[in-house]
Design a protein around this motif. Sequence first.
Motif, PDB file in Angstrom:
ATOM      1  N   LEU A  59     -62.368  16.207  42.473  1.00 35.89           N
ATOM      2  CA  LEU A  59     -63.546  15.743  43.131  1.00 35.89           C
ATOM      3  C   LEU A  59     -64.655  16.375  42.466  1.00 35.89           C
ATOM      4  O   LEU A  59     -65.214  17.470  42.561  1.00 35.89           O
ATOM      5  CB  LEU A  59     -63.488  15.990  44.532  1.00 35.89           C
ATOM      6  N   VAL A  60     -65.601  15.653  42.206  1.00 37.97           N
ATOM      7  CA  VAL A  60     -67.316  15.752  41.787  1.00 37.97           C
ATOM      8  C   VAL A  60     -67.877  16.038  42.813  1.00 37.97           C
ATOM      9  O   VAL A  60     -68.414  15.125  43.622  1.00 37.97           O
ATOM     10  CB  VAL A  60     -67.632  14.565  40.683  1.00 37.97           C
ATOM     11  N   GLY A  61     -68.360  17.321  43.160  1.00 38.48           N
ATOM     12  CA  GLY A  61     -69.152  17.830  44.030  1.00 38.48           C
ATOM     13  C   GLY A  61     -70.544  17.224  43.846  1.00 38.48           C
ATOM     14  O   GLY A  61     -71.221  17.139  44.893  1.00 38.48           O
ATOM     15  N   LEU A  78     -67.572   9.871  35.905  1.00 38.37           N
ATOM     16  CA  LEU A  78     -67.475  10.290  37.230  1.00 38.37           C
ATOM     17  C   LEU A  78     -68.675  10.681  37.908  1.00 38.37           C
ATOM     18  O   LEU A  78     -69.506  11.813  37.103  1.00 38.37           O
ATOM     19  CB  LEU A  78     -66.607  11.201  37.449  1.00 38.37           C
ATOM     20  N   GLU A  79     -69.463  10.152  38.728  1.00 37.77           N
ATOM     21  CA  GLU A  79     -70.598  10.617  39.557  1.00 37.77           C
ATOM     22  C   GLU A  79     -70.317  11.545  40.830  1.00 37.77           C
ATOM     23  O   GLU A  79     -69.260  11.752  41.101  1.00 37.77           O
ATOM     24  CB  GLU A  79     -71.614   9.437  39.829  1.00 37.77           C
ATOM     25  N   THR A  80     -71.209  12.172  41.285  1.00 36.33           N
ATOM     26  CA  THR A  80     -71.144  12.812  42.437  1.00 36.33           C
ATOM     27  C   THR A  80     -70.514  12.138  43.539  1.00 36.33           C
ATOM     28  O   THR A  80     -70.722  10.951  44.127  1.00 36.33           O
ATOM     29  CB  THR A  80     -72.772  13.326  43.116  1.00 36.33           C
ATOM     30  N   GLY A  81     -69.204  12.672  44.191  1.00 37.24           N
ATOM     31  CA  GLY A  81     -68.742  12.064  45.129  1.00 37.24           C
ATOM     32  C   GLY A  81     -67.455  11.166  44.688  1.00 37.24           C
ATOM     33  O   GLY A  81     -66.684  10.785  45.608  1.00 37.24           O
ATOM     34  N   ASP A  82     -67.250  11.049  43.692  1.00 35.39           N
ATOM     35  CA  ASP A  82     -66.346  10.447  42.844  1.00 35.39           C
ATOM     36  C   ASP A  82     -64.974  11.253  42.688  1.00 35.39           C
ATOM     37  O   ASP A  82     -65.033  12.469  42.530  1.00 35.39           O
ATOM     38  CB  ASP A  82     -66.449   9.772  41.321  1.00 35.39           C
ATOM     39  N   LEU A  83     -63.799  10.630  42.629  1.00 31.78           N
ATOM     40  CA  LEU A  83     -62.635  11.472  42.891  1.00 31.78           C
ATOM     41  C   LEU A  83     -61.624  10.779  41.782  1.00 31.78           C
ATOM     42  O   LEU A  83     -61.378   9.604  41.747  1.00 31.78           O
ATOM     43  CB  LEU A  83     -61.843  11.079  44.198  1.00 31.78           C
ATOM     44  N   VAL A  84     -61.000  11.419  41.014  1.00 28.08           N
ATOM     45  CA  VAL A  84     -59.982  10.950  39.807  1.00 28.08           C
ATOM     46  C   VAL A  84     -58.644  11.633  40.507  1.00 28.08           C
ATOM     47  O   VAL A  84     -58.761  12.943  40.517  1.00 28.08           O
ATOM     48  CB  VAL A  84     -60.407  11.432  38.631  1.00 28.08           C
ATOM     49  N   ILE A  85     -57.529  11.072  40.492  1.00 33.64           N
ATOM     50  CA  ILE A  85     -56.202  11.457  40.767  1.00 33.64           C
ATOM     51  C   ILE A  85     -55.133  10.965  39.843  1.00 33.64           C
ATOM     52  O   ILE A  85     -55.148   9.997  39.524  1.00 33.64           O
ATOM     53  CB  ILE A  85     -55.758  10.741  42.434  1.00 33.64           C
ATOM     54  N   ILE A 138     -61.399   6.615  42.400  1.00 33.96           N
ATOM     55  CA  ILE A 138     -62.272   6.154  43.350  1.00 33.96           C
ATOM     56  C   ILE A 138     -63.624   6.548  43.236  1.00 33.96           C
ATOM     57  O   ILE A 138     -63.913   7.766  43.151  1.00 33.96           O
ATOM     58  CB  ILE A 138     -61.751   6.798  44.742  1.00 33.96           C
ATOM     59  N   HIS A 139     -64.485   5.625  43.008  1.00 33.52           N
ATOM     60  CA  HIS A 139     -65.916   5.539  42.853  1.00 33.52           C
ATOM     61  C   HIS A 139     -66.532   5.882  44.390  1.00 33.52           C
ATOM     62  O   HIS A 139     -66.549   4.682  45.050  1.00 33.52           O
ATOM     63  CB  HIS A 139     -66.558   4.639  41.912  1.00 33.52           C
ATOM     64  N   ALA A 140     -67.257   6.786  44.673  1.00 32.19           N
ATOM     65  CA  ALA A 140     -67.991   6.908  45.865  1.00 32.19           C
ATOM     66  C   ALA A 140     -68.864   5.717  46.437  1.00 32.19           C
ATOM     67  O   ALA A 140     -68.869   5.248  47.331  1.00 32.19           O
ATOM     68  CB  ALA A 140     -68.861   7.980  46.207  1.00 32.19           C
ATOM     69  N   ALA A 141     -69.475   4.995  45.282  1.00 33.37           N
ATOM     70  CA  ALA A 141     -70.312   3.986  45.286  1.00 33.37           C
ATOM     71  C   ALA A 141     -69.442   2.613  46.107  1.00 33.37           C
ATOM     72  O   ALA A 141     -70.148   1.802  46.696  1.00 33.37           O
ATOM     73  CB  ALA A 141     -71.002   3.507  44.054  1.00 33.37           C
ATOM     74  N   ASP A 142     -68.262   2.607  45.733  1.00 30.56           N
ATOM     75  CA  ASP A 142     -67.365   1.540  46.160  1.00 30.56           C
ATOM     76  C   ASP A 142     -66.555   1.982  47.182  1.00 30.56           C
ATOM     77  O   ASP A 142     -65.584   1.032  47.810  1.00 30.56           O
ATOM     78  CB  ASP A 142     -66.527   0.809  44.881  1.00 30.56           C
TER      79      ASP A 142
END
Length: 310
Positions: A59-61, A78-85, A138-142
């Motif tokens: 997770l990008v803090g 990946l931007e702030t709030g994005d998650l890669v799993i 999972i992009h925070a923007a979406d």
Amino acid sequence: MSIEPNPSLPAGPRPRLVEPALESLLNRSMLQVQVVAELHRCGSWFADAPRYECGLFHLVGTGRCQVESEELGGAVTLETGDLVIFPHGAPHRLSGIGGDGDGDGDDMLQTSLICGEFRFTGSSQHPLNLALPACMVIHAADASAPFRQLASTMAQVVHADCAGRLVLLNKLADALFTLAICDYSRTTEERQGLFASLADPRISRVLQAVHDHPGKAWTMQSMAALACMSRSAFAERFTQLMRQPPIQYVTQWRVSVAEQLLRDRQQSVAGIAQQLGYSSEAAFRRLFKRVSGRCPGRVRGEGVHAAALN
């Protein structure tokens, strides 16, 4: 116990947030999520992760970075709030943006990452293990508002000086991962296994019932009747979507539930066998070992050891 509707929301039917079959599966699954690293990077950097036997997440803090993997087909920002799993622990690389020294100013960007591991307690044949793709971004923007709020809270907790910080991070990561699965089930176009079945109301109805009542005397006839289908049509459709026959799925789900129950020392093996529809403890022990590759006593011992470590 029931949850009352929020009076501040408009009246009328609301969209279903989680399919009942998926909700029943998540409710009966034991997920272990653990934050194992908090990385703070600046300038030119990269971090390689080899193949792991468990799932991994990042997770990008704050800041931004790139993630590369054969499973992605190229670099993803990946931007702030994005998650890669990486549900199956696929090898990958994380690196800074502009970290090649091109002088564009990005190579001094401060980036913080919250990294962790997760696994479903029990067999690798857990329905979600089989259905999740090699990589999820999972992009925070979406993402949904609850997802963004949870991600933001985790980033705040990382910098907090409070008692139980790691315990809190693990619980937040557990909730974030659950949200990611629910979002994926609603938005993905490449459905397989369990997620493909959720799109079929008849098969989904059967899955929910099996998840909720694993000890019921399930037969091909009873499941087909619940789906309002003939036995042959039901068996063909279920196997096509789930990639295994209905009775085999019931057996694997029972073993998965049993692996969780065995970690409770207050329940006897005979009692667990009866709960799951087996009248003979000996027959249950043989089936459990055949499907999981381990005997019930070994699983019980692992549960005691894990409890002692915690």
